[in-house]
Design a protein around this motif. Structure first.
Motif, PDB file in Angstrom:
ATOM      1  N   VAL A   1      31.829-101.498  -4.009  1.00  0.00           N
ATOM      2  CA  VAL A   1      30.786-100.529  -4.354  1.00  0.00           C
ATOM      3  C   VAL A   1      30.231 -99.954  -3.061  1.00  0.00           C
ATOM      4  CG1 VAL A   1      28.626-100.143  -5.574  1.00  0.00           C
ATOM      5  CG2 VAL A   1      30.246-101.840  -6.417  1.00  0.00           C
ATOM      6  N   LEU A   2      30.124 -98.636  -3.009  1.00  0.00           N
ATOM      7  CA  LEU A   2      29.620 -97.931  -1.836  1.00  0.00           C
ATOM      8  C   LEU A   2      28.353 -97.185  -2.222  1.00  0.00           C
ATOM      9  CD1 LEU A   2      29.966 -96.886   1.085  1.00  0.00           C
ATOM     10  CD2 LEU A   2      31.395 -95.072   0.159  1.00  0.00           C
TER      11      LEU A   2
ATOM     12  N   ALA B   1      19.841-101.144  -1.287  1.00  0.00           N
ATOM     13  CA  ALA B   1      20.128-102.373  -2.018  1.00  0.00           C
ATOM     14  C   ALA B   1      21.086-102.063  -3.158  1.00  0.00           C
ATOM     15  CB  ALA B   1      18.849-103.003  -2.558  1.00  0.00           C
ATOM     16  N   LEU B   2      21.884-103.065  -3.531  1.00  0.00           N
ATOM     17  CA  LEU B   2      22.828-102.942  -4.628  1.00  0.00           C
ATOM     18  C   LEU B   2      22.463-103.937  -5.717  1.00  0.00           C
ATOM     19  CD1 LEU B   2      25.519-101.963  -5.900  1.00  0.00           C
ATOM     20  CD2 LEU B   2      26.652-103.808  -4.652  1.00  0.00           C
ATOM     21  N   TYR B   3      22.377-103.422  -6.949  1.00  0.00           N
ATOM     22  CA  TYR B   3      22.095-104.245  -8.121  1.00  0.00           C
ATOM     23  C   TYR B   3      23.248-104.095  -9.117  1.00  0.00           C
ATOM     24  CZ  TYR B   3      17.247-104.502  -6.480  1.00  0.00           C
ATOM     25  OH  TYR B   3      16.111-104.727  -5.740  1.00  0.00           O
TER      26      TYR B   3
ATOM     27  N   LEU C   1      19.975-108.273  -8.014  1.00  0.00           N
ATOM     28  CA  LEU C   1      20.181-107.909  -6.613  1.00  0.00           C
ATOM     29  C   LEU C   1      21.350-108.693  -6.040  1.00  0.00           C
ATOM     30  CD1 LEU C   1      19.257-106.414  -4.039  1.00  0.00           C
ATOM     31  CD2 LEU C   1      17.742-108.361  -3.583  1.00  0.00           C
ATOM     32  N   LEU C   2      22.312-107.949  -5.430  1.00  0.00           N
ATOM     33  CA  LEU C   2      23.468-108.595  -4.823  1.00  0.00           C
ATOM     34  C   LEU C   2      23.534-108.403  -3.318  1.00  0.00           C
ATOM     35  CD1 LEU C   2      26.406-107.952  -7.305  1.00  0.00           C
ATOM     36  CD2 LEU C   2      24.923-109.933  -7.135  1.00  0.00           C
ATOM     37  N   ASN C   3      23.084-107.260  -2.812  1.00  0.00           N
ATOM     38  CA  ASN C   3      23.214-107.003  -1.376  1.00  0.00           C
ATOM     39  C   ASN C   3      22.124-106.039  -0.965  1.00  0.00           C
ATOM     40  OD1 ASN C   3      24.170-107.034   1.212  1.00  0.00           O
ATOM     41  ND2 ASN C   3      25.979-105.767   0.808  1.00  0.00           N
ATOM     42  N   GLN C   4      21.672-106.160   0.305  1.00  0.00           N
ATOM     43  CA  GLN C   4      20.605-105.291   0.803  1.00  0.00           C
ATOM     44  C   GLN C   4      20.699-105.207   2.316  1.00  0.00           C
ATOM     45  OE1 GLN C   4      16.572-105.750  -0.868  1.00  0.00           O
ATOM     46  NE2 GLN C   4      15.806-105.884   1.218  1.00  0.00           N
ATOM     47  N   ASN C   5      20.477-103.993   2.855  1.00  0.00           N
ATOM     48  CA  ASN C   5      20.540-103.821   4.301  1.00  0.00           C
ATOM     49  C   ASN C   5      19.871-102.500   4.662  1.00  0.00           C
ATOM     50  OD1 ASN C   5      21.086-104.304   6.946  1.00  0.00           O
ATOM     51  ND2 ASN C   5      23.305-103.991   6.789  1.00  0.00           N
TER      52      ASN C   5
ATOM     53  N   VAL D   1      26.028-100.264 -12.436  1.00  0.00           N
ATOM     54  CA  VAL D   1      25.805-100.552 -11.014  1.00  0.00           C
ATOM     55  C   VAL D   1      24.692 -99.636 -10.530  1.00  0.00           C
ATOM     56  CG1 VAL D   1      26.845-100.583  -8.721  1.00  0.00           C
ATOM     57  CG2 VAL D   1      28.211-101.195 -10.725  1.00  0.00           C
ATOM     58  N   THR D   2      23.762-100.192  -9.775  1.00  0.00           N
ATOM     59  CA  THR D   2      22.591 -99.433  -9.319  1.00  0.00           C
ATOM     60  C   THR D   2      22.488 -99.509  -7.813  1.00  0.00           C
ATOM     61  OG1 THR D   2      21.419 -99.906 -11.384  1.00  0.00           O
ATOM     62  CG2 THR D   2      20.099 -99.177  -9.503  1.00  0.00           C
ATOM     63  N   CYS D   3      22.303 -98.345  -7.179  1.00  0.00           N
ATOM     64  CA  CYS D   3      21.997 -98.267  -5.755  1.00  0.00           C
ATOM     65  C   CYS D   3      20.515 -97.910  -5.605  1.00  0.00           C
ATOM     66  CB  CYS D   3      22.856 -97.218  -5.063  1.00  0.00           C
ATOM     67  SG  CYS D   3      24.600 -97.675  -4.934  1.00  0.00           S
ATOM     68  N   TYR D   4      19.819 -98.644  -4.736  1.00  0.00           N
ATOM     69  CA  TYR D   4      18.377 -98.498  -4.550  1.00  0.00           C
ATOM     70  C   TYR D   4      18.120 -98.191  -3.085  1.00  0.00           C
ATOM     71  CZ  TYR D   4      13.492-100.029  -4.065  1.00  0.00           C
ATOM     72  OH  TYR D   4      12.155-100.102  -3.767  1.00  0.00           O
ATOM     73  N   ALA D   5      17.212 -97.247  -2.803  1.00  0.00           N
ATOM     74  CA  ALA D   5      16.897 -96.886  -1.418  1.00  0.00           C
ATOM     75  C   ALA D   5      15.399 -96.682  -1.265  1.00  0.00           C
ATOM     76  CB  ALA D   5      17.650 -95.623  -1.020  1.00  0.00           C
ATOM     77  N   ASP D   6      14.869 -97.140  -0.118  1.00  0.00           N
ATOM     78  CA  ASP D   6      13.439 -96.992   0.181  1.00  0.00           C
ATOM     79  C   ASP D   6      13.279 -96.994   1.693  1.00  0.00           C
ATOM     80  OD1 ASP D   6      10.699 -96.875   0.112  1.00  0.00           O
ATOM     81  OD2 ASP D   6      10.437 -99.008  -0.349  1.00  0.00           O
ATOM     82  N   ASN D   7      12.541 -95.979   2.233  1.00  0.00           N
ATOM     83  CA  ASN D   7      12.262 -95.957   3.670  1.00  0.00           C
ATOM     84  C   ASN D   7      10.776 -95.985   3.979  1.00  0.00           C
ATOM     85  OD1 ASN D   7      11.529 -93.422   2.862  1.00  0.00           O
ATOM     86  ND2 ASN D   7      12.674 -92.324   4.440  1.00  0.00           N
ATOM     87  N   GLY D   8       9.979 -96.351   2.994  1.00  0.00           N
ATOM     88  CA  GLY D   8       8.540 -96.455   3.211  1.00  0.00           C
ATOM     89  C   GLY D   8       7.782 -95.170   3.005  1.00  0.00           C
ATOM     90  N   TYR D   9       8.461 -94.080   2.730  1.00  0.00           N
ATOM     91  CA  TYR D   9       7.813 -92.801   2.483  1.00  0.00           C
ATOM     92  C   TYR D   9       8.191 -92.339   1.087  1.00  0.00           C
ATOM     93  CZ  TYR D   9       6.956 -92.677   7.511  1.00  0.00           C
ATOM     94  OH  TYR D   9       6.537 -92.977   8.784  1.00  0.00           O
TER      95      TYR D   9
END
Length: 1463
Positions: free
Chosen positions: A957-958, A970-972, A977-981, A1000-1008
């Motif tokens: 999964v990409l 993060a990947l769910y 949750l399976l992986n996060q970086n 499959v879920t891709c999650y992204a957060d940069n604080g903004y």
């Protein structure tokens, strides 16, 4: 060692312009993950490459090698693993993951390419390169370390046993191959290793093909070269082949780096490998066998012995027997060791390549043998044969290829004078041929080749006689086929033609071959020449030799040599007649392959063909090296590069004689110094006029004036440009130096420069420029010219307070120099004290790319005006909108990346160029904004493999995310949750995939902003599961049935129906079977249906639905059983009908063949059984219309349709004879009832009702009435149609319906068919309702009792009938029931299907040709009792003749005529 470059190619002029590349900026591979990866053996390696601004480029993955060295040469020769998403290498463990294009409306991010290598081993360890084929090439390097799970010392094998040193006849071979004497010093391995200067390489290029061939010495060194890591593009040298390299950089590849490995392999192979077999001969022994013979060794060279020989026999398509019209069954058979004329220890069939076509067969022959008889071949087929020698260390190169045809002409032994020709003319005369022209042409074998079409036409009456005499009792068909004559000409060759037609006219084109076959059949021409070979080859000629034929050699007067290019199977042979060995074959194309064969001639004509020999000419000799330029005219290119600051590595390129190998090796390394190389190559001279003359397009003129040009467009013109450099070095003046300005006033300025050595004539070029944009790179702004002959010029009439730029060039009769410095002055802007020295022009075309919130990359173009040897540095000044002072950075590159900038801020940037003469004017000002901070965004997950994620397998999964700053991704899986970086991409490999992994879920957060997630639903690939909609079906004989199964599988399975799962008999679509398959809306679900249109006895039994895909298979069994339908009484025959109704024995005398009431009317006891007799006499037809016309009362009308009546006595006394007479009349004209009524489901609310025409009076049927009723409803609908089917629409799904059908014509109608019950939406039909006319004796009595109770009602109905009769007589329009629809006065067309699937009933009149009423386009409702929907009305009394003539004629006048016409 420089001589090793000769293995790859020669020195070429015009190489430097390969670097005329416009620097396009960084392709942005800096974001790639380049740190070393440590992966355990057996694990999975993920190497990630991120490309910014890929554009139209392609991402390539290469492997540089296990040692990790990545010199330019190794990078260019590195193994190519993948291009884009496509795997190039054959290793199935490798895969490239790429997210692809974002969805519509999504932001475009980086292009991420992940190289996946599964099940890694220690051999996979090394350096991997991600490369973008941009201009210039961008690369990122990825180190892979594989941690072995078990450590073991390296294996060291025992040394091979010593063997006698074999001879390498390198020098002797070169002498024999006519290698130039000046190059013979290269004909030893020591000479190749010691090498010589570049002059040796250039001088010997024409001989390198022969030198390399002699070095290999007929041995195959390819396995050793592959083990040494020699790339595929260089392994041709290991096979003794050499190809001239092309000049253009795209087609040139250097093998210089692998020369030592190649020579070491050749040296090792000389000591261990056998040489190729020599003197290969192939002769036909029969129509199905060839004899192959050879000698061991090459020209007597001492070499290791061969342990076995591999004989390759390849069937050629050109002479395929099927194309020549051979009979079927002559195909080749698989050759076994028993079919070969050697013992099983001597020869065996190794393999059969391309088994589908039987093209190639490979045999192993013992090393002690030198011949092989190959049998089991196709007759009259051409084969190509080669032999290769092998021992335990390897093999030789294949021998020369020889071709032969499996055909032997009939011949007779003996030598001497040519035998006499048969007396063909006498034969023709005896056969009755009298035409002189025919006797001269068609009856003279010596003149057969001269036959033309007109001869055949004139002599057509004697065709059979002439060609039979020419054949002389011999069948020349095999010879003609071998010569390629078409099948239409075979009767001419066999002498069996009897009549000439137009097909034989094309045979005149083959008369030469026909005549040759005749001569061979007569035995008067020589056999095939023996042992044809090529004694000597060169670039444009070859010397051929052969031995005389074995038969009639002393009669040979000359030979004919036929030759054509090899591989051009459709090309015609060119012939050289009058030849004798040795024969010089000239006019050949260098470096090309040819095939030839020889025929012997005597006074009778051409003999048999020899075997075909293939050979290749040598490459063309290289033209003499260009004459060296005159002393002093060649620019000091190397010195210029040194002064310009070119690095020591790239100084090699500062030579117009540099070879392409060096260019290839240094391109990537010297990319940042290309502008210096270009300026020095042009040497300050303007070569534009010469480039125009040599055809260089305008877009590629930059190099001609010392500037870059796009390599993709201008690569074809590099040689043109370099020729202009060489020409201009001796003719164009050098650039002007020392330019300075002085004595500046409000309208004038004085320019001074050094005038020595420039020819004494100069042009001062100047012009006003914009103070903001400056001169930039546009020298055309210097549009004013003043010519002088000294080193001083005074320019006047200038504009005050205007900025000017001045430059000077030298000119002569050949052209001019380039401006190399410029003076920029503001005229009248203030008194200038002293001199103003000229400087280089400013950089220009400043731009920003790859801008982020805190970084940006700046690129610019070097100065357009600068000395060739100027050492230029660049000063970058930039300042933010709130800064008070600019920041300065100095660099020697033409690009720079600014770091630690303020987000969402405007920056002003200028660049100046600095050299020894000073600093240039600033470039244009660039205003660029850094990106603002924005929330994270993540694209939909990318899943690989894209086509199949298998349950129990693995998937990758990409997740690709964007945001400023860089987000956490993060990947769910199913919410877990399976992986996060913290990255812009996250690659995760999953194993043991389960069926429950649905999303499959891709999650992204940069604080903004708000975190974002995207979800993709996935389908897990799985084996099929088949489910039958119904396991059992019960159907009547002749009805239809649809078997339906549902399948759950992914990927899409193969669906088939089989008659029996044990017999595995597949049912195919067509005939009585219609098979359909459809994909349902839900992914992975399919429906398969088998429609049997009409069940026969053999169709009952077991069936199965089969589904199979790559993951598995499944099946489900279904059964069709036969439904037993009881016969109606009238179907049983009169006698059986009476017996079943329990007619008494005395009364059964009326039921012998037909109902004979006269026989029983005198018997009192039979009067009580008259109702039973009436039932049997009705014969399934409705005779009520006839009875009504005979005034039979309504109470007795049921007799007219075979039903009991309430009052037998009254009906018997008055109307029996009328009823019986109607029975007799109706037998011949009234139809019987339809049968086999059945229903096919179309969808949930539509069905198709079908029936069979009646057995009785089928041809008399004119209409059918279909009646249907919803169970529980009092009303019913009906429709009339001529077809035997009808589509009912708008039914209530799941509701039970009853349906009947009856047939009719203008005489009357039949009884109704059995009532059929069906449920809308199902294809299962209920059994026909019992009752109707199928009555037992008990039923008859019960009905009689009921009817007796209704006697009073019958009396009332009689009164009503009388009233209706009176009204009917008073009416102007006859009103008739469906029992006789033809009598209706309104023109009411009948419903026809017209080949369509559905009739729509929309009105109560005649819309769409439907008889009857309809509501809502579906059904006709009436107010009757719900089933007997059409009231039976008694028309006025009428005689039979009136019925047949009068009323029938009147009905045709009122609409029935249309029905008759349509029939």
């Amino acid at each position: 060692m420089q001589i090793l470059a000769g293995i790859a190619g020669l020195t070429r002029w015009a190489v430097l312009l390969a670097f005329f590349v416009t620097v396009s900026g960084d392709r942005g591979l800096s974001a790639s993950v380049r740190g070393p990866q440590y992966v355990p053996a057996g694990g999975e390696a993920l190497l990630t490459c991120i490309v910014h601004g890929l554009g139209g480029g392609t991402v390539l993955w290469r492997r540089a090698g296990a040692d990790g060295r990545h010199s330019p040469t190794r990078l260019r020769t590195a193994e190519l693993l993948a291009a884009g998403r496509s795997r190039v290498t054959g290793d199935p463990r490798l895969q490239v993951l790429h997210g692809g294009l974002p969805e519509e409306g999504a932001a475009v991010g980086s292009d991420v390419y992940v190289l996946v290598l599964r099940n890694v081993t220690v051999r996979d360890e090394g350096l991997y390169v991600c490369e973008v084929n941009s201009d210039p090439v961008a690369r990122s390097f990825h180190r892979l370390h594989v941690i072995s799970t078990s450590l073991a010392p390296p294996r060291v094998g025992p040394a091979p046993p010593a063997s006698p040193r074999s001879e390498h006849a390198f020098g002797r071979c070169c002498h024999a191959r006519n290698v130039s004497s000046s190059c013979l010093h290269l004909c030893t391995l020591e000479g190749l290793v010691a090498g010589g200067g570049p002059a040796d390489v250039d001088a010997c290029e024409a001989d390198f093909a022969r030198i390399v061939d002699c070095a290999a010495d007929g041995r195959n060194h390819l396995p050793c070269c592959e083990d040494q890591g020699v790339p595929d593009m260089c392994t041709h040298i290991c096979r003794g082949q050499h190809f001239l390299q092309k000049v253009t950089i795209r087609d040139y590849f250097s093998c210089h780096a692998f020369a030592n490995d190649i020579i070491n392999c050749i040296s090792r192979g000389i000591e261990t490998l056998p040489t190729s077999p020599d003197r290969l001969e192939v002769t036909a022994r029969s129509l199905t066998s060839l004899r192959v013979s050879w000698i061991s060794g090459r020209g007597g060279v001492i070499a290791p012995a061969a342990d076995w020989f591999a004989v390759r026999v390849t069937r050629l398509r050109t002479f395929d027997g099927e194309r020549l019209g051979l009979r079927k069954g002559n195909g080749s058979q698989v050759v076994t060791s028993q079919e070969v004329a050697l013992t099983s220890q001597d020869v065996s069939l190794m393999s059969q390549e391309d088994a589908s076509d039987d093209l190639t067969q490979l045999y192993n022959v013992s090393g002690s043998r030198r011949s092989l008889l190959v049998s089991g071949l196709r007759p009259l087929t051409m084969y190509q044969v080669s032999v290769t020698a092998y021992n335990d260390h390897g093999g030789s190169l294949p021998s020369d290829r020889v071709r032969a045809v499996t055909w032997l002409p009939e011949s007779r032994a003996g030598v001497g004078a040519p035998p006499a020709l048969p007396e063909v003319k006498q034969c023709c005369q005896e056969a009755g041929v009298r035409e002189p022209r025919c006797l001269q042409k068609l009856c003279d074998p010596a003149r057969t080749a001269d036959i033309v079409v007109t001869d055949m036409i004139v002599c057509s009456p004697w065709t059979g006689a002439t060609f039979s005499c020419l054949a002389n009792g011999r069948d020349q068909g095999d010879c003609c086929r071998a010569r390629g004559l078409p099948p239409a000409c075979m009767p001419l060759c066999t002498g069996s033609v009897t009549q000439l037609d137009y097909r034989h006219f094309k045979c005149v084109h083959y008369m030469d071959s026909f005549a040759s076959c005749l001569m061979q059949g007569y035995g008067v021409v020589p056999s095939a020449p023996l042992s044809p070979l090529v004694a000597l080859t060169d670039s444009e000629f070859a010397v051929l030799r052969w031995d005389p034929p074995s038969t009639l050699a002393d009669t040979v007067t000359s030979y004919t040599v036929r030759v054509r290019p090899a591989g051009a199977d459709d090309a015609a042979y060119s012939s050289a007649t009058g030849a004798h060995p040795p024969h010089l074959l000239d006019g050949l194309t260098p470096g090309s392959s040819y095939e030839f064969y020889v025929l012997a001639n005597n006074e009778h004509g051409l003999g048999a063909e020899s075997s075909r020999v293939l050979f290749q000419t040598l490459p063309a000799a290289v033209l003499a090296a260009e004459a060296e330029a005159q002393a002093g005219q060649v620019a000091d290119l190397n010195g210029c590069c040194r002064r310009a600051g070119v690095s020591g590595t790239c100084l090699t390129l500062c030579d117009l004689g540099v070879n392409m190998t060096t260019v290839r090796r240094l391109t990537a390394v010297c990319l940042s110094e290309l502008d210096k190389l270009v300026r020095c190559a042009a040497a300050g001279r303007d070569h534009v006029a010469c480039c125009h003359r040599r055809g260089v397009p305008a877009a590629c003129l930059g190099p001609c004036r010392g500037q870059a040009a796009p390599v993709s467009e201008c690569a074809p013109y590099l040689g043109n440009t370099v020729q202009c450099f060489e020409e201009g070095a001796g003719t164009l003046p050098p650039p002007v130096i020392g330019l300075r300005a002085s004595d500046v006033t409000d309208d004038a300025v004085t320019l001074v420069w050094e005038a020595d050595g420039n020819g004494g004539q100069f042009q001062v070029r100047y012009g006003s420029i914009n103070a903001t944009t400056g001169l930039g790179g546009d020298v055309t702004k210097l549009d004013q010219v003043q010519t002088v002959t000294t080193g001083v010029a005074r320019l006047t009439n200038l504009t005050k307070d205007q900025l000017y730029a001045f430059s000077v060039v030298a000119v002569n009769e050949h052209g001019s120099s380039l401006p190399v410095s410029v003076v920029t002055l503001n005229i009248g802007g203030g008194e200038v004290s002293g001199e103003v020295k000229a400087a280089i022009s400013p950089p220009h075309s400043l731009s920003a790319s790859d801008v982020t919130a805190t970084e940006m990359t700046l690129t610019w173009v070097p100065p357009a005006i600068a000395p060739p040897d100027s050492r230029i540095r660049y000063r970058v000044s930039f300042r933010g909108e709130n800064a008070t002072e600019p920041e300065n950075i100095t660099t020697v590159s033409v690009s720079h990346r600014l770091l630690e900038l303020v987000p969402n801020t405007a920056y002003s940037v200028v660049v100046t160029a600095v050299d020894a003469a000073g600093e240039s004017e600033p470039s244009e000002t660039l205003e660029a904004w850094t990106l603002p901070v924005y929330p994270a965004y993540v694209e939909l997950p990318t899943i690989h493999p894209q086509d199949m994620v298998t349950e129990g397998g693995s998937m990758t999964v990409l997740c690709i995310a964007m945001g400023s700053p860089e987000p956490t991704v993060a990947l769910y899986i199913n919410g877990v949750l399976l992986n996060q970086n913290r990255t812009r991409h996250l690659v995760t490999s999953l194993t043991n995939v389960t069926r429950q992994m649905s999303h499959v879920t891709c999650y992204a957060d940069n604080g903004y902003g708000t975190p974002i997630q995207t979800t993709r639903y996935i389908i897990i690939s799985r084996p099929p599961i088949v489910t039958a909609e119904r396991p059992d079906y019960n159907r009547s004989l002749g009805s239809s049935v649809t078997l339906r199964c549902r399948v759950d599988a992914s990927p899409e399975p193969t669906l088939v129906f089989r008659r029996d799962s044990f017999v595995r008999s597949v049912i195919v679509n067509g005939g009585n079977y219609s098979i359909s398959q459809r994909r349902e809306a839900q992914e992975g679900h399919y429906t398969m249906e088998l429609l049997i249109h009409r069940l026969t006895v053999s169709d009952f039994g077991g069936y199965s639905c089969h589904a199979e895909n790559v993951l598995g298979k499944d099946a489900q069994t279904l059964t069709i059983s036969q439904r037993q339908v009881p016969l109606r009484l009238y179907d049983l025959g009169v006698a059986e009908c009476c017996r079943r109704l329990n007619v008494s024995q005395p009364c059964q005398r009326a039921c012998a063949f037909d109902v004979d009431l006269d026989a029983v009317l005198g018997l009192p006891g039979c009067m009580q059984e008259l109702g039973k007799l009436m039932t049997c006499a009705a014969d399934g037809s409705d005779h009520r219309d006839c009875c009504s016309s005979r005034s039979v009362p309504d109470r007795c009308l049921d007799w007219c349709r075979g039903r009991p009546v309430p009052d037998d006595t009254s009906c018997t006394l008055g109307y029996v004879s009328d009823v019986v007479e109607c029975f007799e009349q109706g037998k011949a004209v009234l139809p019987g009832p339809p049968y086999n009524v059945r229903v096919e489901a179309i969808n949930s609310s539509d069905v198709r009702v079908l029936w069979n025409p009646p057995v009785k009076n089928t041809d008399k049927v004119e209409l059918y009435r279909l009646t249907w009723r919803l169970q529980g409803q009092p009303t019913s609908g009906h429709v009339d149609t001529r077809s035997t089917w009808y589509r009912l629409s708008g039914l209530q799904p799941g509701s039970l319906y009853h349906v009947t059908v009856k047939a009719a014509n203008h005489y009357g109608s039949s009884l109704q068919s059995r009532m059929l019950n069906f449920t809308a939406g199902l294809d299962e039909v209920s059994a026909p309702s019992p009752g109707g006319s199928e009555l037992g004796s008990g039923t008859v009595l019960a009905v009689a009792l009921v009817l007796l109770l209704l006697v009073l009602v019958a009396l009332v109905l009689a009164g009503v009938w009388m009233v209706r009769r009176q009204r009917q007589n008073a009416s102007s329009v006859d009103r008739l029931s469906f029992a006789n629809p033809s009598y209706q006065r309104e023109s009411r067309p009948v419903a026809e299907n017209n080949g369509t699937d559905h009739l729509e009933i929309t009105t109560s009149t005649t819309t769409n040709g439907v008889i009857g009423n309809a509501h809502d386009g579906v059904r006709d409702t009436s107010t009757s009792d719900g089933w007997r929907q059409a009231a039976l009305q008694a028309p006025a009394a009428i005689s039979l003749d009136q019925l047949r003539h009068g009323i029938g004629a009147r009905s045709r006048e009122n609409g029935f005529q249309r029905f008759e016409n349509e029939q």
